[in-house]
Every structure is written in structure tokens, then in C-alpha cells.
Design a protein around this motif. Structure first.
Motif, short mmCIF file in Angstrom:
data_model
loop_
_atom_site.label_atom_id
_atom_site.label_comp_id
_atom_site.label_asym_id
_atom_site.label_seq_id
_atom_site.Cartn_x
_atom_site.Cartn_y
_atom_site.Cartn_z
N ASP A 12 0.81 -1.21 0.00
CA ASP A 12 0.00 0.00 0.00
C ASP A 12 0.85 1.27 0.00
O ASP A 12 0.44 2.29 -0.53
N ASP A 13 2.02 1.18 0.63
CA ASP A 13 2.87 2.37 0.76
C ASP A 13 4.29 1.92 1.09
O ASP A 13 4.59 0.73 1.10
N LEU A 14 5.15 2.89 1.37
CA LEU A 14 6.55 2.59 1.67
C LEU A 14 6.70 1.66 2.85
O LEU A 14 7.49 0.70 2.80
N SER A 15 5.98 1.92 3.91
CA SER A 15 6.11 1.07 5.09
C SER A 15 5.70 -0.37 4.78
O SER A 15 6.26 -1.32 5.33
N ASP A 16 4.73 -0.53 3.90
CA ASP A 16 4.30 -1.86 3.51
C ASP A 16 5.37 -2.55 2.65
O ASP A 16 5.59 -3.75 2.78
N VAL A 17 6.01 -1.78 1.78
CA VAL A 17 7.12 -2.34 0.99
C VAL A 17 8.21 -2.86 1.92
O VAL A 17 8.70 -3.99 1.76
N THR A 18 8.59 -2.05 2.91
CA THR A 18 9.66 -2.47 3.81
C THR A 18 9.23 -3.68 4.64
O THR A 18 10.04 -4.58 4.91
N ARG A 19 7.97 -3.72 5.03
CA ARG A 19 7.47 -4.87 5.80
C ARG A 19 7.58 -6.15 4.98
O ARG A 19 8.04 -7.19 5.48
N LEU A 20 7.18 -6.09 3.73
CA LEU A 20 7.23 -7.28 2.87
C LEU A 20 8.67 -7.68 2.57
O LEU A 20 8.99 -8.88 2.52
N LEU A 21 9.53 -6.71 2.37
CA LEU A 21 10.93 -7.02 2.13
C LEU A 21 11.55 -7.76 3.31
O LEU A 21 12.37 -8.67 3.13
N ARG A 22 11.15 -7.37 4.51
CA ARG A 22 11.74 -7.96 5.71
C ARG A 22 11.29 -9.39 5.94
O ARG A 22 11.82 -10.07 6.83
N GLU A 23 10.37 -9.88 5.14
CA GLU A 23 10.00 -11.29 5.22
C GLU A 23 11.06 -12.19 4.58
O GLU A 23 11.08 -13.39 4.82
N PHE A 24 11.94 -11.59 3.77
CA PHE A 24 13.00 -12.38 3.15
C PHE A 24 14.12 -12.64 4.16
O PHE A 24 14.52 -11.73 4.89
N PRO A 25 14.64 -13.87 4.21
CA PRO A 25 15.74 -14.18 5.13
C PRO A 25 16.92 -13.26 4.90
O PRO A 25 17.33 -13.02 3.76
#
Length: 210
Positions: free
Chosen positions: A122-135
Motif C-alpha cells: 500500500d505504501d513505503l512502510s508496507d514495501v519495507t514490511r514485505l521485504l523484511r519477510e526475506f531471510p
């Protein structure tokens, strides 16, 4: 303002190479280079010199591991060996596992295409949240990825993280993202950010910018 623009011009010319450029990634909004940036961000997240992380990324690319499919299909030992050739030895075994697991996640959840992640967010914070799911991608890795990808994911721009702001402050430049962005054309902003990051990582202000 004129003095700031002179500093910015010198900063970009001498220190504005992004990590993606240094690693030989032709960053575009297409699956392979976006994945390569994610891989590079993973390597840069470890407590290891950026030059070593970039060298390891280049070695992985040279070995043919430029897509999630290729990374997943490589053996654990092949990845370890490639990292070793790039002198990424302190974390090679752990990182080999993370890269394999991350490639599998990219394939399973995003069909190997990080544009799908971008579309879902939805936004930048969501991008960073999804990225942090990667090991291996924590707050540092997510920041690295966003700093560099903002040139092609322009809805994230202008993006300035804590490290960028630290470098800008050392140079007497604005630390606010919008104010800093006013000093350059949008296409040059990722390179300005890269320069600020390199200044932030320097113990002293580079002689050519004093």
C-alpha cells in the motif's frame, strides 16, 4: 542554495555510484535486476565491508545466479563456493542458506517477480514490511533496497533513511527528504543518496568535499 548545489554536484560526480551500479546491475523495473538488487541488499546487510559484499554479488552473478530460479536450483555448496570466491567467507554458509530460502520465497509468493510485491504494498512502510519477510533482510537491508530502487519505483521517492540523513548532515545539506530532493533532478536523486551514504560511512569527510 548555490553552495549546496556545488557540494551536491561534487558529491554525485565523485561518490554517487550506487551499490547496484558498482555490482553491475542495470537496475530497471523488471524481474531479474530487482531480484539482483534484493540479493545485493542481503549481502550488504551483514557486518562486512561493502566492497566485499559487492564482490560477492558479482561472483554470484558470474556464476549464473541472477534469478530466483537459478539461485534455488544451485546447490548449497555451489553458493558457498561462489561467496568464497568473492571473499565473503565469514558468513558464507549462513548466507548460502538464506539466499536459497529467499529465492524459494520469491518464487512461491511472488512468482519470481518483485513487481508483484510492489503492487501488493500500500505504501513505503508496507514495501519495507514485505521485504523484511526475506531471510537476511532486516531494517538495514530494506533501507538499502528502497534507497536504490526509488529510481524505478518512483512512488517511493524521495526516500531518505537514517544513514543518508547522517551523511547529508555532515555535508551541511538538508536531512529532510523533500528538501534534499529539491537540489537535484529526480533521476539523480538515488545517486545523491548514494553519495550521502558513502559520506556517512566515512570516518572523516572526504578530502575532495571539504
Amino acid at each position: 542554495m548555490a553552495a549546496s548545489k556545488d557540494v551536491v554536484r561534487g558529491l554525485i560526480e565523485r561518490h554517487g555510484t550506487t551499490y547496484a551500479e558498482q555490482a553491475g546491475i542495470n537496475l530497471r523495473d523488471t524481474p531479474a535486476p530487482l531480484y539482483q538488487l534484493l540479493m545485493l541488499s542481503t549481502l550488504l546487510s551483514a557486518r562486512i565491508g561493502s566492497d566485499i559484499a559487492v564482490a560477492a554479488a558479482k561472483e554470484l552473478f558470474t556464476s549464473g545466479y541472477r534469478t530466483p530460479k537459478a539461485m534455488r536450483e544451485a546447490s548449497w555448496q555451489d553458493r558457498v563456493d561462489a561467496l568464497g570466491r568473492g571473499h565473503y567467507r565469514r558468513y558464507d554458509e549462513k548466507t548460502s542458506t538464506m539466499l536459497g530460502d529467499g529465492a524459494q520465497l520469491a518464487l512461491d509468493r511472488w512468482k519470481g517477480d518483485l513487481r508483484r510485491l510492489h503492487t501488493e504494498a500500500d505504501d513505503l512502510s508496507d514495501v519495507t514490511r514485505l521485504l523484511r519477510e526475506f531471510p537476511g533482510i532486516g531494517s538495514t537491508g530494506a533501507s538499502i533496497f528502497c534507497r536504490e530502487v526509488q529510481g524505478v519505483w518512483t512512488d517511493l521517492a524521495p526516500y531518505v533513511d537514517e544513514r543518508t540523513a547522517k551523511g547529508a548532515d555532515k555535508l551541511g545539506l538538508p536531512t529532510d527528504a523533500n528538501e534534499l530532493a529539491k537540489l537535484v533532478k529526480p533521476a539523480d536523486f538515488p545517486r545523491l543518496v548514494a553519495g550521502c551514504v558513502r559520506v556517512a560511512l566515512s570516518k572523516n569527510l572526504p578530502d575532495d568535499l571539504r
